[in-house]
Motif scaffolding. Structure first.
Motif, PDB file in Angstrom:
ATOM      1  N   GLY A  70      67.597 139.308  74.317  1.00  0.00           N
ATOM      2  CA  GLY A  70      66.602 139.182  73.447  1.00  0.00           C
ATOM      3  C   GLY A  70      66.311 140.655  72.579  1.00  0.00           C
ATOM      4  O   GLY A  70      66.024 140.744  71.534  1.00  0.00           O
ATOM      5  N   LYS A  71      66.393 141.599  73.451  1.00  0.00           N
ATOM      6  CA  LYS A  71      66.643 143.059  72.883  1.00  0.00           C
ATOM      7  C   LYS A  71      67.720 143.158  71.859  1.00  0.00           C
ATOM      8  O   LYS A  71      67.490 143.960  70.887  1.00  0.00           O
ATOM      9  CB  LYS A  71      66.738 144.106  73.873  1.00  0.00           C
ATOM     10  CG  LYS A  71      65.453 144.267  74.687  1.00  0.00           C
ATOM     11  CD  LYS A  71      65.527 145.456  75.560  1.00  0.00           C
ATOM     12  CE  LYS A  71      64.149 145.557  76.420  1.00  0.00           C
ATOM     13  NZ  LYS A  71      63.141 146.348  75.763  1.00  0.00           N
ATOM     14  N   LEU A  72      68.957 142.693  72.254  1.00  0.00           N
ATOM     15  CA  LEU A  72      70.015 142.827  71.250  1.00  0.00           C
ATOM     16  C   LEU A  72      69.738 141.961  70.138  1.00  0.00           C
ATOM     17  O   LEU A  72      69.825 142.548  68.828  1.00  0.00           O
ATOM     18  CB  LEU A  72      71.084 142.090  72.012  1.00  0.00           C
ATOM     19  CG  LEU A  72      72.476 142.094  71.113  1.00  0.00           C
ATOM     20  CD1 LEU A  72      72.929 143.703  70.756  1.00  0.00           C
ATOM     21  CD2 LEU A  72      73.658 141.303  71.829  1.00  0.00           C
ATOM     22  N   LEU A  73      69.086 140.821  70.204  1.00  0.00           N
ATOM     23  CA  LEU A  73      68.889 140.076  68.828  1.00  0.00           C
ATOM     24  C   LEU A  73      67.681 140.785  67.993  1.00  0.00           C
ATOM     25  O   LEU A  73      67.894 140.598  66.783  1.00  0.00           O
ATOM     26  CB  LEU A  73      68.114 138.307  69.113  1.00  0.00           C
ATOM     27  CG  LEU A  73      69.371 137.565  70.005  1.00  0.00           C
ATOM     28  CD1 LEU A  73      68.986 136.468  70.199  1.00  0.00           C
ATOM     29  CD2 LEU A  73      70.481 137.395  68.787  1.00  0.00           C
ATOM     30  N   ASN A  74      66.858 141.109  68.859  1.00  0.00           N
ATOM     31  CA  ASN A  74      65.628 141.964  67.979  1.00  0.00           C
ATOM     32  C   ASN A  74      66.044 143.075  67.232  1.00  0.00           C
ATOM     33  O   ASN A  74      65.685 143.411  66.135  1.00  0.00           O
ATOM     34  CB  ASN A  74      64.681 142.119  69.059  1.00  0.00           C
ATOM     35  CG  ASN A  74      63.458 142.745  68.438  1.00  0.00           C
ATOM     36  OD1 ASN A  74      63.104 142.344  67.259  1.00  0.00           O
ATOM     37  ND2 ASN A  74      62.577 143.443  69.184  1.00  0.00           N
ATOM     38  N   SER A  75      67.159 143.747  67.945  1.00  0.00           N
ATOM     39  CA  SER A  75      67.517 145.139  67.045  1.00  0.00           C
ATOM     40  C   SER A  75      68.478 144.411  66.129  1.00  0.00           C
ATOM     41  O   SER A  75      68.480 145.240  64.768  1.00  0.00           O
ATOM     42  CB  SER A  75      68.300 145.877  68.213  1.00  0.00           C
ATOM     43  OG  SER A  75      69.564 145.267  68.556  1.00  0.00           O
ATOM     44  N   MET A  76      69.056 143.302  66.111  1.00  0.00           N
ATOM     45  CA  MET A  76      70.161 142.834  65.047  1.00  0.00           C
ATOM     46  C   MET A  76      69.195 142.453  64.040  1.00  0.00           C
ATOM     47  O   MET A  76      69.647 142.622  62.783  1.00  0.00           O
ATOM     48  CB  MET A  76      70.924 141.939  65.471  1.00  0.00           C
ATOM     49  CG  MET A  76      71.949 142.316  66.513  1.00  0.00           C
ATOM     50  SD  MET A  76      73.107 141.092  67.282  1.00  0.00           S
ATOM     51  CE  MET A  76      73.869 140.455  65.818  1.00  0.00           C
ATOM     52  N   LEU A  77      68.303 141.652  64.286  1.00  0.00           N
ATOM     53  CA  LEU A  77      67.094 141.205  63.103  1.00  0.00           C
ATOM     54  C   LEU A  77      66.362 142.309  62.343  1.00  0.00           C
ATOM     55  O   LEU A  77      66.114 142.170  61.289  1.00  0.00           O
ATOM     56  CB  LEU A  77      66.318 140.217  63.663  1.00  0.00           C
ATOM     57  CG  LEU A  77      66.864 138.913  64.274  1.00  0.00           C
ATOM     58  CD1 LEU A  77      65.758 137.974  64.957  1.00  0.00           C
ATOM     59  CD2 LEU A  77      67.466 138.192  63.221  1.00  0.00           C
ATOM     60  N   LYS A  78      66.150 143.459  63.073  1.00  0.00           N
ATOM     61  CA  LYS A  78      65.506 144.491  62.364  1.00  0.00           C
ATOM     62  C   LYS A  78      66.408 145.027  61.226  1.00  0.00           C
ATOM     63  O   LYS A  78      66.187 145.781  60.375  1.00  0.00           O
ATOM     64  CB  LYS A  78      65.231 145.770  63.254  1.00  0.00           C
ATOM     65  CG  LYS A  78      63.778 145.118  64.086  1.00  0.00           C
ATOM     66  CD  LYS A  78      63.388 146.293  65.139  1.00  0.00           C
ATOM     67  CE  LYS A  78      62.073 145.828  65.989  1.00  0.00           C
ATOM     68  NZ  LYS A  78      61.561 146.812  66.584  1.00  0.00           N
ATOM     69  N   ASN A  79      67.887 145.081  61.406  1.00  0.00           N
ATOM     70  CA  ASN A  79      68.661 145.780  60.414  1.00  0.00           C
ATOM     71  C   ASN A  79      68.640 145.154  59.461  1.00  0.00           C
ATOM     72  O   ASN A  79      68.909 144.027  58.903  1.00  0.00           O
ATOM     73  CB  ASN A  79      70.052 146.072  61.081  1.00  0.00           C
ATOM     74  CG  ASN A  79      69.813 147.327  62.383  1.00  0.00           C
ATOM     75  OD1 ASN A  79      68.714 148.089  62.123  1.00  0.00           O
ATOM     76  ND2 ASN A  79      70.437 147.298  63.413  1.00  0.00           N
ATOM     77  N   LEU A 111      66.289 139.120  78.779  1.00  0.00           N
ATOM     78  CA  LEU A 111      65.790 140.601  78.315  1.00  0.00           C
ATOM     79  C   LEU A 111      66.671 141.255  77.567  1.00  0.00           C
ATOM     80  O   LEU A 111      66.430 141.618  76.268  1.00  0.00           O
ATOM     81  CB  LEU A 111      65.418 141.447  79.284  1.00  0.00           C
ATOM     82  CG  LEU A 111      63.848 141.027  80.142  1.00  0.00           C
ATOM     83  CD1 LEU A 111      63.658 141.698  81.351  1.00  0.00           C
ATOM     84  CD2 LEU A 111      62.899 141.160  79.223  1.00  0.00           C
ATOM     85  N   ILE A 112      68.147 141.376  78.082  1.00  0.00           N
ATOM     86  CA  ILE A 112      69.117 141.913  77.258  1.00  0.00           C
ATOM     87  C   ILE A 112      69.496 141.194  75.697  1.00  0.00           C
ATOM     88  O   ILE A 112      69.592 141.900  74.877  1.00  0.00           O
ATOM     89  CB  ILE A 112      70.383 141.986  78.181  1.00  0.00           C
ATOM     90  CG1 ILE A 112      70.116 142.849  79.459  1.00  0.00           C
ATOM     91  CG2 ILE A 112      71.641 142.275  77.471  1.00  0.00           C
ATOM     92  CD1 ILE A 112      71.205 142.731  80.480  1.00  0.00           C
TER      93      ILE A 112
END
Length: 65
Positions: free
Chosen positions: A56-65, A53-54
């Motif tokens: 996944g959230k980190l990668l998701n936030s990195m891909l949005k930027n 979960l941690i």
């Protein structure tokens, strides 16, 4: 040493779920041994799920930027 006090039970559960396994508290009955195995497996899945979960959230936030 038997599990007679609630603090011993909490301590043993923590040691088992984090897979530290000091060994000063040892389950005596077959049911206690089975619960210890189950607790260790649940601890591994808990760690894996939290880390996934941690990350996944980190990668998701990195891909949005």
């Amino acid at each position: 040493m038997g599990l007679t006090d609630i603090s011993d039970i909490v301590y043993y559960s923590f040691v088992c779920m984090t897979t530290i396994g000091f060994g000063e508290i040892i389950p005596q009955s077959q049911i206690a041994k089975s619960l210890s195995i189950f607790s260790g497996i649940v601890g591994q899945f808990y760690l894996t799920i939290i880390m996934a979960l941690i990350i996944g959230k980190l990668l998701n936030s990195m891909l949005k930027n």
